[in-house]
Motif scaffolding. Structure first.
Motif, PDB file in Angstrom:
ATOM      1  N   GLY A 154       0.825  -1.204   0.000  1.00 21.39           N
ATOM      2  CA  GLY A 154       0.000   0.000   0.000  1.00 21.39           C
ATOM      3  C   GLY A 154       0.857   1.250   0.000  1.00 21.39           C
ATOM      4  O   GLY A 154       0.562   2.213   0.705  1.00 21.39           O
ATOM      5  N   HIS A 155       1.935   1.226  -0.803  1.00 18.33           N
ATOM      6  CA  HIS A 155       2.824   2.377  -0.897  1.00 18.33           C
ATOM      7  C   HIS A 155       3.669   2.267  -2.174  1.00 18.33           C
ATOM      8  O   HIS A 155       3.648   1.257  -2.855  1.00 18.33           O
ATOM      9  N   ALA A 156       4.408   3.337  -2.438  1.00 19.86           N
ATOM     10  CA  ALA A 156       5.388   3.366  -3.529  1.00 19.86           C
ATOM     11  C   ALA A 156       6.658   3.990  -2.965  1.00 19.86           C
ATOM     12  O   ALA A 156       6.636   4.634  -1.910  1.00 19.86           O
ATOM     13  N   HIS A 157       7.756   3.814  -3.688  1.00 21.97           N
ATOM     14  CA  HIS A 157       9.035   4.400  -3.279  1.00 21.97           C
ATOM     15  C   HIS A 157       9.519   5.362  -4.349  1.00 21.97           C
ATOM     16  O   HIS A 157       9.359   5.116  -5.548  1.00 21.97           O
ATOM     17  N   LYS A 158      10.137   6.441  -3.909  1.00 18.32           N
ATOM     18  CA  LYS A 158      10.666   7.438  -4.828  1.00 18.32           C
ATOM     19  C   LYS A 158      11.953   6.963  -5.493  1.00 18.32           C
ATOM     20  O   LYS A 158      12.164   7.217  -6.680  1.00 18.32           O
ATOM     21  N   GLN A 159      12.831   6.274  -4.735  1.00 15.70           N
ATOM     22  CA  GLN A 159      14.140   5.885  -5.262  1.00 15.70           C
ATOM     23  C   GLN A 159      14.476   4.410  -5.091  1.00 15.70           C
ATOM     24  O   GLN A 159      15.377   3.908  -5.759  1.00 15.70           O
ATOM     25  N   LEU A 160      13.790   3.725  -4.218  1.00 16.44           N
ATOM     26  CA  LEU A 160      14.135   2.353  -3.852  1.00 16.44           C
ATOM     27  C   LEU A 160      13.796   1.338  -4.942  1.00 16.44           C
ATOM     28  O   LEU A 160      12.717   1.387  -5.518  1.00 16.44           O
ATOM     29  N   HIS A 161      14.717   0.422  -5.209  1.00 11.01           N
ATOM     30  CA  HIS A 161      14.491  -0.743  -6.066  1.00 11.01           C
ATOM     31  C   HIS A 161      14.296  -1.940  -5.140  1.00 11.01           C
ATOM     32  O   HIS A 161      14.943  -2.018  -4.094  1.00 11.01           O
ATOM     33  N   GLN A 162      13.453  -2.883  -5.531  1.00  9.61           N
ATOM     34  CA  GLN A 162      13.210  -4.065  -4.708  1.00  9.61           C
ATOM     35  C   GLN A 162      13.088  -5.320  -5.567  1.00  9.61           C
ATOM     36  O   GLN A 162      12.702  -5.254  -6.732  1.00  9.61           O
ATOM     37  N   LEU A 163      13.398  -6.449  -4.939  1.00  7.72           N
ATOM     38  CA  LEU A 163      13.093  -7.750  -5.496  1.00  7.72           C
ATOM     39  C   LEU A 163      12.276  -8.474  -4.445  1.00  7.72           C
ATOM     40  O   LEU A 163      12.713  -8.605  -3.297  1.00  7.72           O
TER      41      LEU A 163
END
Length: 137
Positions: A51-60
């Protein structure tokens, strides 16, 4: 970045009669360096995470055990991925809204992240995220 940049990555798998082994190397198997690892477990039936987004973070995101669904949204388009294999991970680039749901009993969701926790990197309000996504796109 957009939803088309997000994809399922197949991770190395070493098969052995004693059990399988999968490993992940920064900037080799995934398109970022790993600064943080965390996992979700004991998620109650019917509960949602994310229930969110990130401005700079990459995830796997990996279903280390069990299964769950991940809905991704770039502000224009939505797509849902079903994760249920430990040697596959869902790569999520910055500026993608995510919601995790439909966790099976006993599931474990492991997340590899490109940055340490930073509250200011989050969009927790969908309308605010959508406005920022429109400005970038």
């Amino acid at each position: 970045m957009s939803l088309s940049d997000c994809r399922i990555l197949e991770l190395p798998r070493i098969s052995d009669p004693r059990g399988n082994l999968t490993f992940i190397e920064s900037d080799n198997h995934i398109p970022f360096g790993i600064d943080r690892v965390y996992y979700l477990y004991d998620v109650p039936g019917g509960a949602e995470r994310g229930g969110h987004a990130h401005k700079q973070l990459h995830q796997l995101i990996i279903a280390a055990s069990g299964s769950f669904s991940v809905m991704l949204d770039d502000g224009t388009e939505r797509r849902t991925f079903f994760l249920n294999r430990s040697n596959y991970g869902l790569y999520i680039c910055p500026m993608i809204w995510r919601e995790l749901h439909d966790f099976s009993s006993g599931s474990v969701c492991m997340v590899l992240a490109s940055r340490k926790y930073e509250e200011e990197d989050y969009y927790r309000d969908y309308a605010e995220f959508q406005e920022a996504a429109e400005k970038r796109g």
